[in-house]
Design a protein around this motif. Structure first.
Motif, PDB file in Angstrom:
ATOM      1  N   ASP A 493     -13.647 122.930  44.642  1.00 27.51           N
ATOM      2  CA  ASP A 493     -13.073 121.877  45.589  1.00 27.51           C
ATOM      3  C   ASP A 493     -11.472 121.623  45.678  1.00 27.51           C
ATOM      4  O   ASP A 493     -10.956 120.879  45.610  1.00 27.51           O
ATOM      5  CB  ASP A 493     -13.580 120.474  44.885  1.00 27.51           C
ATOM      6  N   GLU A 494     -11.011 122.833  46.185  1.00 28.74           N
ATOM      7  CA  GLU A 494      -9.775 122.979  46.184  1.00 28.74           C
ATOM      8  C   GLU A 494      -9.199 122.948  47.728  1.00 28.74           C
ATOM      9  O   GLU A 494      -8.150 122.950  47.940  1.00 28.74           O
ATOM     10  CB  GLU A 494      -9.053 124.333  45.897  1.00 28.74           C
ATOM     11  N   PHE A 495     -10.167 122.982  48.555  1.00 28.85           N
ATOM     12  CA  PHE A 495      -9.909 122.814  50.005  1.00 28.85           C
ATOM     13  C   PHE A 495      -9.984 121.361  50.680  1.00 28.85           C
ATOM     14  O   PHE A 495     -10.714 120.384  50.071  1.00 28.85           O
ATOM     15  CB  PHE A 495     -11.189 123.651  50.942  1.00 28.85           C
ATOM     16  N   VAL A 496      -8.787 121.102  51.575  1.00 25.93           N
ATOM     17  CA  VAL A 496      -9.007 119.652  52.025  1.00 25.93           C
ATOM     18  C   VAL A 496      -8.777 119.957  53.484  1.00 25.93           C
ATOM     19  O   VAL A 496      -8.113 120.993  54.090  1.00 25.93           O
ATOM     20  CB  VAL A 496      -7.555 118.897  51.498  1.00 25.93           C
ATOM     21  N   LEU A 497      -9.139 118.824  54.261  1.00 26.86           N
ATOM     22  CA  LEU A 497      -8.817 118.765  55.740  1.00 26.86           C
ATOM     23  C   LEU A 497      -7.727 117.791  56.255  1.00 26.86           C
ATOM     24  O   LEU A 497      -7.461 116.852  55.535  1.00 26.86           O
ATOM     25  CB  LEU A 497     -10.313 118.164  56.411  1.00 26.86           C
ATOM     26  N   GLU A 514      -8.037 117.221  65.947  1.00 26.20           N
ATOM     27  CA  GLU A 514      -8.549 118.409  65.425  1.00 26.20           C
ATOM     28  C   GLU A 514      -8.451 118.763  63.958  1.00 26.20           C
ATOM     29  O   GLU A 514      -7.524 118.349  63.252  1.00 26.20           O
ATOM     30  CB  GLU A 514      -7.668 119.536  65.979  1.00 26.20           C
ATOM     31  N   ALA A 515      -9.432 119.118  63.444  1.00 31.03           N
ATOM     32  CA  ALA A 515      -9.725 119.242  61.823  1.00 31.03           C
ATOM     33  C   ALA A 515      -9.053 120.642  61.572  1.00 31.03           C
ATOM     34  O   ALA A 515      -9.438 121.674  62.217  1.00 31.03           O
ATOM     35  CB  ALA A 515     -11.021 119.182  61.502  1.00 31.03           C
ATOM     36  N   LEU A 516      -8.050 120.712  60.529  1.00 31.33           N
ATOM     37  CA  LEU A 516      -7.564 121.882  60.093  1.00 31.33           C
ATOM     38  C   LEU A 516      -7.650 122.079  58.629  1.00 31.33           C
ATOM     39  O   LEU A 516      -7.077 120.985  57.879  1.00 31.33           O
ATOM     40  CB  LEU A 516      -5.987 121.648  60.342  1.00 31.33           C
ATOM     41  N   ILE A 517      -8.064 123.119  58.080  1.00 33.49           N
ATOM     42  CA  ILE A 517      -8.185 123.289  56.768  1.00 33.49           C
ATOM     43  C   ILE A 517      -6.971 123.624  56.039  1.00 33.49           C
ATOM     44  O   ILE A 517      -6.146 124.191  56.701  1.00 33.49           O
ATOM     45  CB  ILE A 517      -9.297 124.480  56.623  1.00 33.49           C
ATOM     46  N   ARG A 518      -6.845 123.134  54.994  1.00 32.37           N
ATOM     47  CA  ARG A 518      -5.546 123.592  53.974  1.00 32.37           C
ATOM     48  C   ARG A 518      -6.203 123.726  52.522  1.00 32.37           C
ATOM     49  O   ARG A 518      -7.221 123.426  52.149  1.00 32.37           O
ATOM     50  CB  ARG A 518      -4.702 122.297  54.013  1.00 32.37           C
ATOM     51  N   TRP A 519      -5.372 124.729  51.824  1.00 35.87           N
ATOM     52  CA  TRP A 519      -5.953 125.023  50.414  1.00 35.87           C
ATOM     53  C   TRP A 519      -4.859 124.553  49.582  1.00 35.87           C
ATOM     54  O   TRP A 519      -3.800 124.748  49.563  1.00 35.87           O
ATOM     55  CB  TRP A 519      -5.954 126.667  50.496  1.00 35.87           C
ATOM     56  N   GLY A 525       0.411 125.309  45.285  1.00 38.74           N
ATOM     57  CA  GLY A 525       0.488 124.117  46.299  1.00 38.74           C
ATOM     58  C   GLY A 525      -0.280 124.396  47.520  1.00 38.74           C
ATOM     59  O   GLY A 525      -1.271 125.053  47.560  1.00 38.74           O
ATOM     60  N   LEU A 526       0.028 123.792  48.715  1.00 35.01           N
ATOM     61  CA  LEU A 526      -0.725 123.786  49.977  1.00 35.01           C
ATOM     62  C   LEU A 526      -0.426 125.110  50.544  1.00 35.01           C
ATOM     63  O   LEU A 526       0.868 125.579  51.030  1.00 35.01           O
ATOM     64  CB  LEU A 526      -0.219 122.805  50.846  1.00 35.01           C
ATOM     65  N   VAL A 527      -1.434 125.961  50.765  1.00 28.29           N
ATOM     66  CA  VAL A 527      -1.393 127.201  51.378  1.00 28.29           C
ATOM     67  C   VAL A 527      -1.782 126.994  52.904  1.00 28.29           C
ATOM     68  O   VAL A 527      -2.805 126.586  53.078  1.00 28.29           O
ATOM     69  CB  VAL A 527      -2.265 128.146  50.558  1.00 28.29           C
ATOM     70  N   PHE A 712       3.910 113.935  69.237  1.00 30.68           N
ATOM     71  CA  PHE A 712       2.830 112.788  68.581  1.00 30.68           C
ATOM     72  C   PHE A 712       2.506 112.711  67.219  1.00 30.68           C
ATOM     73  O   PHE A 712       2.657 111.508  66.552  1.00 30.68           O
ATOM     74  CB  PHE A 712       1.497 112.811  69.306  1.00 30.68           C
ATOM     75  N   SER A 713       2.243 113.750  66.450  1.00 33.23           N
ATOM     76  CA  SER A 713       1.821 113.595  65.187  1.00 33.23           C
ATOM     77  C   SER A 713       1.859 115.035  64.553  1.00 33.23           C
ATOM     78  O   SER A 713       1.220 115.718  65.205  1.00 33.23           O
ATOM     79  CB  SER A 713       0.507 112.986  64.980  1.00 33.23           C
ATOM     80  N   ARG A 714       2.279 115.382  63.257  1.00 26.60           N
ATOM     81  CA  ARG A 714       1.804 116.544  62.674  1.00 26.60           C
ATOM     82  C   ARG A 714       0.500 116.297  62.040  1.00 26.60           C
ATOM     83  O   ARG A 714      -0.066 115.105  61.914  1.00 26.60           O
ATOM     84  CB  ARG A 714       2.772 116.584  61.500  1.00 26.60           C
ATOM     85  N   PRO A 715      -0.078 117.540  61.444  1.00 31.35           N
ATOM     86  CA  PRO A 715      -1.712 117.053  60.753  1.00 31.35           C
ATOM     87  C   PRO A 715      -1.363 116.215  59.533  1.00 31.35           C
ATOM     88  O   PRO A 715      -0.475 116.289  58.827  1.00 31.35           O
ATOM     89  CB  PRO A 715      -1.804 118.706  60.384  1.00 31.35           C
ATOM     90  N   LEU A 716      -2.314 115.372  59.517  1.00 40.87           N
ATOM     91  CA  LEU A 716      -2.154 114.225  58.644  1.00 40.87           C
ATOM     92  C   LEU A 716      -3.527 114.273  57.524  1.00 40.87           C
ATOM     93  O   LEU A 716      -4.561 114.705  58.149  1.00 40.87           O
ATOM     94  CB  LEU A 716      -2.001 112.700  59.132  1.00 40.87           C
TER      95      LEU A 716
END
Length: 732
Positions: A493-497, A514-519, A525-527, A712-716
């Motif tokens: 469970d290391e992935f986040v959106l 827009e959903a963007l995956i992060r590891w 850290g965040l990949v 307008f906004s960075r991915p949050l």
């Protein structure tokens, strides 16, 4: 028996002819002539083959028995009625021997024995009683009667034994015929055949099958020595096999499955021989009898299996095991410093395979193998490790320059177009090179170094040649560790959106995200997706990861009370799995999200790989009510044809056109053209990569409905969006 009867008749005639007269002499002469005639007939019959019995045989035997009894005993009965003293005793003895001998002679046919003994008894008793009726005459008649009964009993026993013997002989003949039939059928139905030799190892009565496999007539091989027929000095192993055969025969011991290689015509053959020594009636060695078989197909199949164990089944190049064995031998030689391992990987093979299908892909690999062998020449070993991966072993090259020239030649030859199965295709090749022992002194180390150089070559562009450097090994090891961590990231469970909003160009309200995956790596850290998504696609992990993104994005969007849309990017590799529509439907069902609130973003790469299959999947997704957007529009070469084939809901203008929008007129022209196309086809437009207010204003004036970018906004993270109970948000 006839001879004994004749001898007795002569003795009795010589003894009694004076008392009886000339009639006895005539009787003796007739008996001698008939006995001689009978002996001649029997001798001739014994030299002829047996004949089957018929119905006349028993009746004829009875007639013969009656005639023989009358001829032998008629005169004796007459003499018995008139003789006295020694003559009477002589006749009684002779009659006794006659009926006992006759009962034995005719015992084979018991009715004939009864007839002979009965006639003899009647004549004898008649002669005795004709000579008188005294007590002595009556006792003698009774003795003859009891003797006849015993003779008949003996005859019945002999008849039973004879019948049993005949039945046994007939059974043996039938069994012999059956065995012969089975053996003939055995030779006709199988590839084996029977053979037999005499005591001097000469072939005897060769079967038709044996003559057929030798391609000679049967009469031409009969009497020939077996080892002479099988001799073929030009065939390796033939002389050794025949020597082994000779040792078995000399020792007169059985042998089994002796393989004899030889040539029958122009083709190599392998025969197997099995045999046992035979003896004649006296127990002397009579030769050999056995079976032979053709095992050529089995031997060729074994050779094929052995070949396939060391060669690639498609291209017939050496496989990994064969290459590693050759490399190990090269490393053991003193000149191993000159050995080079060249690792090659085709560029653009997967699109060809996906577009034209596996038959064209396989034919292309065969053509590549042939061209590669021609390019490297006979002094280098070319192997295929699988897929589109090839490896070349160059032993004792002239130097680094010679190896580089060879690699450049390979790149140039493989870059030329191929014509396979009527299709013209073009591929390239990336090359990585490692030298022994500087880059590794074992097979594994050298192959690993060559792969590291190949990885750098593929990363730096098509048709590139790179030599191994220590830094490559470090990066390759780091990449391998990242791959291993990536394999377990989903389970841990290391992935986040993260979500990047879309805003309305007119009012600035958030219309979706827009959903963007992060590891979230425990050490790194965040990949960024740019670092691990290509690895996931390469390792076949993108399917489960993409399904997780769809399910988590739907679940999060269902919590947004204002009804904003959520969009997810779908990898081209996910379209190879026909279950993508089912994955989307399951995510919508679990989350309860309305289908129109989900937007699937695809790039032109999805359509380029296999347009028909991709469009079919897109139609299934569209049929659910899910929106479909074409991402990075304008960066490909066939976007317009796809717009005509599939009605997308939205087109996203790539950031490369937005960045220089205010400074380049051509970008503004392209954006306006995209706007006109979208409006004409009933599609909305979203511009991504908006970073300045000037860009936003220009896009608004051009007619873009939605804007997205750092302005307008960075991915949050989901909890930072403010799209829950707070209601619709506005761009920050």
């Amino acid at each position: 028996m006839l001879g004994a009867n004749a001898a007795c008749a002569v003795v009795m005639t010589l003894s009694l002819w004076r008392e009886v007269g000339v009639g006895l002499v005539a009787w003796c002469a007739v008996l001698l002539v008939l006995s001689l005639h009978r002996v001649l007939l029997l001798n001739r019959a014994m030299r002829e083959p047996d004949h089957p019995f018929n119905r006349r045989s028993p009746r004829r035997s009875v007639v013969d028995a009656v005639l023989a009894a009358l001829l032998l005993n008629g005169a004796l009965a007459w003499i018995l009625a008139h003789a006295t003293g020694l003559a009477l005793a002589t006749v009684v003895c002779l009659l006794t021997g006659v009926f006992w001998g006759g009962s034995i002679v005719f015992a084979a046919v018991f009715p004939a024995a009864v007839a002979f003994v009965g006639v003899t008894l009647a004549l004898s008793v008649g002669g005795i009683l004709a000579g008188g009726h005294s007590l002595w005459h009556l006792c003698l008649a009774a003795m003859f009667a009891s003797g006849c009964v015993l003779a008949l009993r003996n005859a019945r026993q002999q008849a039973g034994l004879f019948a049993a013997g005949v039945r046994q002989r007939l059974d043996l003949e039938r069994q012999g015929d059956l065995i012969g039939l089975l053996l003939r059928d055995f030779e006709e139905q199988t590839s084996d055949w029977l053979w037999e030799t005499d005591a001097r190892s000469r072939l005897r009565d060769p079967s038709a099958r044996f003559a057929q496999v030798l391609a000679r007539p049967a009469h031409a091989i009969a009497g020939r020595a077996l080892d002479d027929l099988l001799a073929d000095p030009a065939t390796p192993g033939n002389a050794v096999a025949l020597a082994e055969l000779g040792r078995h025969v000399a020792a007169r011991r059985p042998f089994r499955d002796l393989v004899v290689p030889l040539r029958a015509g122009i083709e190599p053959r392998w025969w197997t021989l099995s045999g046992r020594p035979t003896v004649d009636g006296s127990g002397a060695f009579a030769g050999y009898r056995g079976v032979a078989g053709d095992i050529t197909e089995t031997r060729l199949a074994q050779a094929r299996v052995e070949h396939l164990a060391h060669h690639d089944a498609l291209t017939d190049l050496p496989n990994r095991a064969s290459f590693c064995a050759a490399l190990a031998r090269a490393l053991l030689r003193p000149e191993r410093a000159g050995a080079a391992v060249v690792s090659l990987d085709l560029d653009g093979f997967k699109p060809v395979n996906d577009r034209y299908g596996h038959p064209v892909g396989d034919a292309l690999l065969v053509a590549v193998a042939e061209r590669l062998r021609a390019a490297v020449g006979p002094d280098a070993l070319v192997a295929r490790f699988g897929g589109d991966e090839f490896v070349v072993l160059v032993e004792r090259p002239s130097g680094l320059g010679a190896v580089e020239a060879l690699c450049r030649q390979v790149v140039a030859r493989l870059a030329e177009p191929f014509l396979v199965l009527g299709e013209g295709v073009t591929v390239g090749v990336s090359v990585g090179v490692a030298f022994a022992p500087t880059d590794g002194d074992t097979e594994d180390a050298l192959l690993k170094s060559a792969d590291a150089a190949l990885y750098r070559a593929k990363a730096e562009g098509r048709g590139t040649v790179r030599f191994f450097e220590p830094e490559m090994d470090r990066k390759l090891q780091e990449r391998e560790r990242l791959v291993q961590d990536l394999r377990g990231a989903l389970g841990r469970d290391e992935f986040v959106l993260h979500f990047q909003p879309y805003v309305s160009a007119e009012g600035g309200a958030v219309t979706g995200c827009e959903a963007l995956i992060r590891w979230r790596h425990p050490v790194r850290g965040l990949v960024s997706p740019a670092d691990f998504v290509p690895l996931a696609e390469e390792q076949g992990l993108i399917g489960p990861i993409g399904a997780w993104v769809i399910e988590r994005a739907c679940a999060e969007a269902a919590r947004w009370e204002a009804g904003q849309r959520v969009s997810v990017n779908v990898s081209p590799l996910q379209f190879r799995d026909r279950s993508l529509p089912g994955t989307i439907l399951e995510a919508l069902t679990r989350s309860g999200l309305a289908p129109w609130r989900l937007e699937v973003e695809v790039t032109e790469t999805v359509l380029i790989d296999d347009a028909d299959a991709a469009l079919d999947i897109l139609r299934q997704i569209r049929a659910m009510g899910v929106r479909v957007a074409l991402d990075d529009f304008g960066t490909g070469y066939s976007s317009l044809s796809y717009l005509r084939r599939f009605p997308f809901n939205k087109i996203k203008i790539d950031r490369s056109f937005v960045q220089d929008l205010t400074s380049r007129d051509d970008n503004r022209v392209i954006v306006r053209a995209i706007r006109d196309i979208a409006k004409g086809l009933g599609m909305t437009i979203t511009a991504e990569g908006v970073e300045t207010t000037e860009q936003a204003e220009q896009l608004r004036l051009t007619g873009c409905e939605e804007l997205q970018g750092y302005l307008f906004s960075r991915p949050l993270a989901a909890d930072q969006l403010g799209l829950g109970e707070a209601g619709p948000g506005r761009a920050a």
